[in-house]
Write an enzyme that holds these catalytic residues in place. Structure first.
Site, PDB file in Angstrom:
ATOM      1  N   HIS A 175       0.567  -1.139  -0.310  1.00  8.79           N
ATOM      2  CA  HIS A 175       0.575  -0.273   0.157  1.00  8.79           C
ATOM      3  C   HIS A 175       0.842   0.991  -0.109  1.00  8.79           C
ATOM      4  CE1 HIS A 175      -2.956  -2.747   1.326  1.00  8.79           C
ATOM      5  NE2 HIS A 175      -2.497  -3.164   2.538  1.00  8.79           N
ATOM      6  N   SER A 215      15.133  21.018 -16.178  1.00  7.88           N
ATOM      7  CA  SER A 215      13.537  21.420 -16.223  1.00  7.88           C
ATOM      8  C   SER A 215      14.474  23.183 -17.043  1.00  7.88           C
ATOM      9  CB  SER A 215      13.153  21.532 -15.141  1.00  7.88           C
ATOM     10  OG  SER A 215      12.067  22.966 -15.347  1.00  7.88           O
ATOM     11  N   LYS A 235      16.434  20.594 -10.892  1.00 11.42           N
ATOM     12  CA  LYS A 235      15.907  19.780 -11.135  1.00 11.42           C
ATOM     13  C   LYS A 235      16.342  18.894 -11.769  1.00 11.42           C
ATOM     14  CE  LYS A 235      11.623  18.846 -11.019  1.00 11.42           C
ATOM     15  NZ  LYS A 235      10.385  19.818 -11.299  1.00 11.42           N
ATOM     16  N   GLU A 269       9.572   7.386 -16.910  1.00  6.47           N
ATOM     17  CA  GLU A 269       8.588   8.157 -17.004  1.00  6.47           C
ATOM     18  C   GLU A 269       7.662   7.541 -18.462  1.00  6.47           C
ATOM     19  OE1 GLU A 269       9.152  12.387 -14.648  1.00  6.47           O
ATOM     20  OE2 GLU A 269       8.831  12.086 -16.291  1.00  6.47           O
TER      21      GLU A 269
END
Ligand code: ARG
Length: 456
Positions: free
Chosen positions: A156, A277, A283, A290
Site C-alpha cells: 500500500h 527543467s 531539477k 517516465e
C-alpha cells in the site's frame, strides 16, 4: 501499375490509394518478402514451372534486389506500387521482363504476407530475447553491486517489512525470465510456414511445402490453408508478450521513480538518463523512467487494436488484416527501446545504502519481532501482539524507534522483556530471520543471486 489490371476499366482514386496502399509501412518487410520469393522460385522450379536456368536468373535478380534493400537503395517513395509484394514483383519484372512475370505462379499475396510477417516476428523475437537478457543482466549486476543493502519493502506504499536490496532486484529478474519464456513458447507455436497455401485453398502445383518450410527456417508447414492465410494469433501473442513485459518495465520504472524522489532519496540516477527543467535549475527529472511507464499506453493499445480488428472477420483473408502491421511494428520497436534504456538506467543507479537502512528502520517494522520474542517466552501470540502494539504507541509518543527505548521502559509493558531483546530488534536480524526459500534473508538471497550470476 495495379496487379489486377485485366478486369478493371478505371484506375483507383487517390483517396482509395491512401486508404488501401500499405507500401508506406510494409516496406519494412522487404527482406522477408525477397527471401520468401527466392524460396518460392525454387519450389515452382522443382514443380516444373521454371527451368533450372530461369530459376537461377530469378534468384540472382532477387539477390541483387536484396543487396539494394540492405544498403537502403530501393526507392519506395517514387513507386506507384500498392504494397511490398507488388513492389518486389514489379522490380523483378523490370529487371527480367516476361521471366519476372512467372514468379507469382501458384502464389497469392495472402500466403506471401502471412509468410513475410511470420518471418519478421520470428526474427524480432530473437532480438527481443537478447534485449530481455541484457536487462536481466543489468539487474543482476546492480543486485551484486549492493548485495548487502537493506531497504524498506512496501505494501500500500506504506513501509511494511525491510528487504535486502538484491531481493528487490531479483523480483524483477523473475518477471523478465517469464517474459523470455513467453517468447520462447511463442517461437515454438508459430514455427510453421504458410507459403504454398495460396489465396486460401492451397495450390494446384506440386510444390514441396516441407522443403519450403525448412528453407525459410520453419519447422513445418501450416496444416490448414484457410487458417494459414488468416491466422494472426502469433502477432497477438507477440503484442501480449510486449504488453506484459512493458507492464513489468513500467512497475520497475515506478519503483525507481519513487526511490529517486526527494521524499525517498534512496537512489541517484545518472545524468545520461535524466533531464533538467527549462525553468527550475535544481531539477533532475527521471524522464527515461517516465517514458518507460508512459509508452505502455501505445503498446497495450496495439494488442487491443488488433484483437478488435480480428474479432469479426470471416475466413479467410480480408483486407482488414492489413491493419495488423503498424501497431505491431511500433510496439516491438518501443519495447526494444524501453529494454535498452532500462539497461542504461539500471547501470547508472547509485544506491544510498545508509539512507535506505535508515528508512528501513523507521516505521516500526520490528514490532512483529517483539511479539514473536514474547511468544518465545511463553506469552500467547494475541497477548504478545497487544503488548507490542502498546510499546509502538509509547515509542511513537517519544518519537523513537522501539530499540531506542530503555529496558526499564520496555519492562513496564512486560516483565519478560530482557536485555536479549535488543539483538532481536536489529534490522539485519529481522531481515535475515526470513531465511526460507523465496524469503529476503541474506542466505536465500545470496543463493538466488549466485544462481543468477552463474548464468551471466
Ligand atoms: N498488403 C496486403 C496486407 O498487408 C497484402 C495482402 C493483400 N491481399 C489481397 N488479397 N488484397 O494484408
Amino acid at each position: 501499375m495495379s496487379l489486377w489490371g485485366g478486369r478493371f476499366q478505371q484506375g483507383s482514386s487517390d483517396m482509395f490509394r491512401q486508404v488501401n496502399d500499405s507500401l508506406p509501412f510494409d516496406r519494412i518487410l522487404v527482406k522477408q518478402d525477397i527471401t520468401g520469393s527466392i524460396v518460392w522460385s525454387r519450389a515452382i522450379a522443382a514443380a516444373g514451372v521454371l527451368t533450372v536456368a530461369e530459376q537461377q536468373e530469378i534468384e540472382n535478380a532477387l539477390n541483387e534486389l536484396l543487396a539494394l534493400a540492405e544498403s537502403n537503395e530501393l526507392d519506395f517513395d517514387a513507386s506507384p506500387e500498392e504494397d511490398i509484394h507488388s513492389f518486389i514483383e514489379a522490380a523483378l519484372i523490370e529487371k527480367l521482363g516476361d521471366l519476372g512475370r512467372k514468379l507469382h505462379t501458384g502464389r497469392s499475396r495472402n500466403d506471401q504476407v502471412a509468410t513475410d510477417f511470420r518471418l519478421w516476428c520470428k526474427e524480432h523475437i530473437e532480438f527481443l530475447i537478447k534485449d530481455l537478457v541484457n536487462a536481466k543482466t543489468s539487474l543482476v549486476k546492480l543486485a551484486d553491486k549492493f548485495k548487502l543493502a537493506i531497504l524498506p519493502g512496501y505494501t500500500h506504499l506504506q513501509r511494511a517489512q525491510p528487504v535486502r536490496f538484491p531481493h528487490w532486484c531479483l523480483a524483477y529478474v523473475e518477471m523478465l525470465k517469464r517474459d523470455i519464456s513467453r517468447l520462447e513458447d511463442l517461437q515454438q507455436r508459430m514455427n510453421q510456414s504458410p507459403l504454398g497455401c495460396g489465396a486460401l485453398a492451397g495450390t494446384t502445383y506440386p510444390i514441396d511445402r516441407q522443403l519450403i518450410a525448412e528453407q525459410l527456417g520453419f519447422a513445418s508447414p501450416c496444416v490448414n490453408s484457410l487458417d494459414a492465410v488468416s491466422d494472426r494469433d502469433y502477432v497477438l501473442e507477440l503484442m501480449f508478450c510486449a504488453s506484459t513485459s512493458m507492464m513489468h518495465l513500467s512497475r520497475l520504472a515506478e519503483d525507481l521513480i519513487f526511490f529517486n524522489s526527494g521524499e525517498a532519496s534512496f537512489i541517484r540516477l545518472g545524468d545520461q538518463v535524466t533531464s533538467g527543467s527549462s525553468l527550475m535549475p535544481q531539477k533532475k527529472n527521471p524522464d527515461a523512467l517516465e517514458l518507460m511507464r508512459g509508452k505502455c499506453g501505445r503498446v497495450f493499445g496495439s494488442l487491443q487494436a488488433l484483437l478488435v480488428t480480428m474479432k469479426g472477420l470471416p475466413l479467410a483473408y480480408n483486407k482488414d488484416m492489413q491493419e495488423d502491421k503498424e501497431g505491431a511494428f511500433d510496439a516491438v520497436n518501443q519495447w526494444h527501446i524501453c529494454l535498452c534504456i532500462a539497461c542504461e538506467v539500471l547501470d547508472s543507479v547509485e544506491l544510498d545504502v545508509d539512507r535506505c537502512a535508515e528508512a528501513a528502520k523507521q516505521g516500526y517494522a520490528n514490532a512483529t519481532e517483539l511479539a514473536d520474542y514474547l511468544v518465545a517466552k511463553g506469552v500467547p501470540f494475541r497477548t504478545a501482539h497487544d503488548i507490542s502494539g502498546q510499546v509502538v504507541l509509547k515509542a511513537l509518543e517519544e518519537n523513537k524507534p522501539i530499540e531506542d527505548l530503555p529496558l526499564t521502559t520496555l519492562q513496564t509493558f512486560s516483565p519478560l522483556i530482557d536485555n536479549d531483546v535488543y539483538p532481536v530488534l536489529q534490522l539485519e536480524y529481522l531481515v535475515d530471520k526470513r531465511n526460507i526459500v523465496g524469503g529476503t534473508g541474506v542466505e536465500p538471497v545470496s543463493i538466488a543471486l549466485q544462481n543468477e550470476l552463474d548464468q551471466l
